[in-house]
Design a protein around this motif. Structure first.
Motif, PDB file in Angstrom:
ATOM      1  N   LEU A   1      -6.506   9.853  -7.695  1.00 43.77           N
ATOM      2  CA  LEU A   1      -7.467   8.807  -8.026  1.00 43.77           C
ATOM      3  C   LEU A   1      -6.899   7.414  -7.776  1.00 43.77           C
ATOM      4  O   LEU A   1      -7.638   6.487  -7.417  1.00 43.77           O
ATOM      5  CB  LEU A   1      -7.912   8.955  -9.485  1.00 43.77           C
ATOM      6  CG  LEU A   1      -8.755  10.205  -9.783  1.00 43.77           C
ATOM      7  CD1 LEU A   1      -8.950  10.387 -11.279  1.00 43.77           C
ATOM      8  CD2 LEU A   1     -10.111  10.122  -9.080  1.00 43.77           C
ATOM      9  N   SER A   2      -5.587   7.260  -7.943  1.00 47.09           N
ATOM     10  CA  SER A   2      -4.949   5.974  -7.649  1.00 47.09           C
ATOM     11  C   SER A   2      -5.092   5.632  -6.165  1.00 47.09           C
ATOM     12  O   SER A   2      -5.330   4.467  -5.803  1.00 47.09           O
ATOM     13  CB  SER A   2      -3.467   5.999  -8.049  1.00 47.09           C
ATOM     14  OG  SER A   2      -3.317   6.075  -9.440  1.00 47.09           O
ATOM     15  N   LYS A   3      -4.938   6.629  -5.325  1.00 44.98           N
ATOM     16  CA  LYS A   3      -5.108   6.404  -3.884  1.00 44.98           C
ATOM     17  C   LYS A   3      -6.543   5.997  -3.567  1.00 44.98           C
ATOM     18  O   LYS A   3      -6.781   5.125  -2.721  1.00 44.98           O
ATOM     19  CB  LYS A   3      -4.726   7.668  -3.110  1.00 44.98           C
ATOM     20  CG  LYS A   3      -3.239   8.006  -3.184  1.00 44.98           C
ATOM     21  CD  LYS A   3      -2.929   9.314  -2.482  1.00 44.98           C
ATOM     22  CE  LYS A   3      -1.440   9.660  -2.596  1.00 44.98           C
ATOM     23  NZ  LYS A   3      -1.131  10.982  -1.983  1.00 44.98           N
ATOM     24  N   ARG A   4      -7.482   6.597  -4.269  1.00 47.01           N
ATOM     25  CA  ARG A   4      -8.887   6.262  -4.038  1.00 47.01           C
ATOM     26  C   ARG A   4      -9.191   4.819  -4.462  1.00 47.01           C
ATOM     27  O   ARG A   4      -9.864   4.078  -3.743  1.00 47.01           O
ATOM     28  CB  ARG A   4      -9.787   7.230  -4.819  1.00 47.01           C
ATOM     29  CG  ARG A   4      -9.677   8.689  -4.389  1.00 47.01           C
ATOM     30  CD  ARG A   4     -10.232   8.922  -2.994  1.00 47.01           C
ATOM     31  NE  ARG A   4     -11.643   8.625  -2.898  1.00 47.01           N
ATOM     32  CZ  ARG A   4     -12.613   9.497  -3.214  1.00 47.01           C
ATOM     33  NH1 ARG A   4     -12.303  10.709  -3.640  1.00 47.01           N
ATOM     34  NH2 ARG A   4     -13.881   9.158  -3.080  1.00 47.01           N
ATOM     35  N   VAL A   5      -8.707   4.424  -5.634  1.00 45.36           N
ATOM     36  CA  VAL A   5      -9.008   3.077  -6.122  1.00 45.36           C
ATOM     37  C   VAL A   5      -8.285   2.023  -5.285  1.00 45.36           C
ATOM     38  O   VAL A   5      -8.790   0.909  -5.099  1.00 45.36           O
ATOM     39  CB  VAL A   5      -8.657   2.944  -7.626  1.00 45.36           C
ATOM     40  CG1 VAL A   5      -7.159   2.796  -7.849  1.00 45.36           C
ATOM     41  CG2 VAL A   5      -9.387   1.742  -8.229  1.00 45.36           C
ATOM     42  N   LYS A   6      -7.125   2.371  -4.747  1.00 47.60           N
ATOM     43  CA  LYS A   6      -6.424   1.433  -3.862  1.00 47.60           C
ATOM     44  C   LYS A   6      -7.255   1.179  -2.601  1.00 47.60           C
ATOM     45  O   LYS A   6      -7.338   0.035  -2.121  1.00 47.60           O
ATOM     46  CB  LYS A   6      -5.052   1.990  -3.493  1.00 47.60           C
ATOM     47  CG  LYS A   6      -4.195   1.003  -2.710  1.00 47.60           C
ATOM     48  CD  LYS A   6      -2.791   1.537  -2.500  1.00 47.60           C
ATOM     49  CE  LYS A   6      -1.931   0.502  -1.773  1.00 47.60           C
ATOM     50  NZ  LYS A   6      -0.525   0.982  -1.613  1.00 47.60           N
ATOM     51  N   GLN A   7      -7.885   2.226  -2.080  1.00 53.58           N
ATOM     52  CA  GLN A   7      -8.751   2.065  -0.912  1.00 53.58           C
ATOM     53  C   GLN A   7      -9.939   1.168  -1.244  1.00 53.58           C
ATOM     54  O   GLN A   7     -10.336   0.317  -0.436  1.00 53.58           O
ATOM     55  CB  GLN A   7      -9.238   3.435  -0.434  1.00 53.58           C
ATOM     56  CG  GLN A   7      -8.140   4.317   0.149  1.00 53.58           C
ATOM     57  CD  GLN A   7      -8.656   5.720   0.456  1.00 53.58           C
ATOM     58  OE1 GLN A   7      -9.682   6.154  -0.058  1.00 53.58           O
ATOM     59  NE2 GLN A   7      -7.933   6.438   1.307  1.00 53.58           N
ATOM     60  N   ILE A   8     -10.501   1.343  -2.437  1.00 49.33           N
ATOM     61  CA  ILE A   8     -11.634   0.526  -2.866  1.00 49.33           C
ATOM     62  C   ILE A   8     -11.225  -0.942  -2.954  1.00 49.33           C
ATOM     63  O   ILE A   8     -11.938  -1.841  -2.504  1.00 49.33           O
ATOM     64  CB  ILE A   8     -12.171   1.019  -4.230  1.00 49.33           C
ATOM     65  CG1 ILE A   8     -12.837   2.386  -4.068  1.00 49.33           C
ATOM     66  CG2 ILE A   8     -13.149   0.010  -4.827  1.00 49.33           C
ATOM     67  CD1 ILE A   8     -13.242   3.023  -5.367  1.00 49.33           C
TER      68      ILE A   8
END
Length: 282
Positions: A252-259
């Protein structure tokens, strides 16, 4: 200061006979804006205009510098009678019930944090303090509390924190809401959003006293993961019992970093996720 802003300042002073002041103000994550105001000696109020946004809007209408200045004067005159009495801010006995808190990123706000009182919260997140002028669906106005304000009040950071913990849930009530269809396709059907009634700086709600155990109880979840999708909202993601929670947090951290890389830097909160499980932060 740009030549255009300097011309506006000079014209304001010429047309009003008052001193005009232009300041560069630091916002979230090191972003900034230019504000302008005119000093009115006969009133205890201070109407302020975001000059960057105002200028861009007027230029889009193809207005001249002279016409822009006239519009600024009209706005200042219109809002002088509606602006707050400064004693409500300078007098701590009056101000204390309007002190609220805001969650921001510590690393990205070093310049701001050098001049404001704050409390460490989660790892890379801190709580700063603001004086709330107004809270509503169409109008939000706050004054960031700086160290000199705290000193003039004779207060300390613990006092501000105690007051903000009490005031913020009242002034900005927490709200849990579902995701729209597009977001459900990204995050799944079980995820929801934590914000406040006004969807403004709503991620701060995660710092409200006793909110985390209440969330787990309301959602009937033993472990929940918080994904800071912006300063305005915190995604609540029920942790799966079939997958290691640390692996879920890393994904999820990787996802929010992309956002954060795709969205406005001014609204970003963190590239990391946080988890609350069995009554404790992980």
């Amino acid at each position: 200061m740009s030549d255009e802003f300097m011309k506006i300042k000079e014209l304001l002073e010429k047309k009003t006979g008052r001193k005009a002041v232009i300041k560069k103000m630091v916002k979230n994550n090191g972003t900034s804006y230019t504000e302008i105001f005119v000093e009115f000696e006969s009133t205890n109020t201070l109407p302020v205009i975001n000059l960057d946004a105002f200028y861009d809007e007027c230029k889009a209408q193809k207005l001249s510098i002279d016409e822009i200045t006239d519009k600024i004067i009209a706005v200042l005159n219109e809002n002088t009678s509606e602006s707050f009495n400064t004693e409500a801010f300078t007098n701590f006995s009056l101000a204390k019930d309007r002190i609220i808190m805001q969650l921001i990123n510590k690393t990205r706000n070093q310049e701001l944090l050098s001049d404001v009182p704050y409390i460490d919260f989660w790892d890379d997140l801190v709580l700063i303090f603001k004086y709330n002028l107004s809270a509503g669906y169409e109008n939000q106005a706050n004054i960031t509390i700086h160290k000199n304000h705290m000193d003039e009040w004779g207060a300390d950071v613990d006092t501000l924190y105690r007051l903000a913990q009490k005031n913020t849930p009242i002034i900005m009530p927490p709200l849990i809401k579902g995701l729209n269809l597009a977001d459900r396709k990204i995050w799944g059907d079980k995820a929801c959003l934590l914000t406040n009634e006004y969807d403004f700086n709503g991620a701060t709600a995660v710092a409200y006293p006793e909110l985390l155990p209440k969330l787990c109880n309301q959602l009937k979840e033993q472990s929940i993961i918080f994904v800071p999708v912006s300063i305005h909202e915190m995604l609540i993601y029920p942790a799966s019992k079939d997958i290691d929670i640390w692996s879920q947090m890393d994904y999820l951290s990787k996802r929010v970093k992309q956002i954060n890389q795709m969205n406005s830097n001014a609204d970003a909160l963190s590239d990391f996720t946080y988890a609350y499980s069995d009554g404790c932060m992980l």
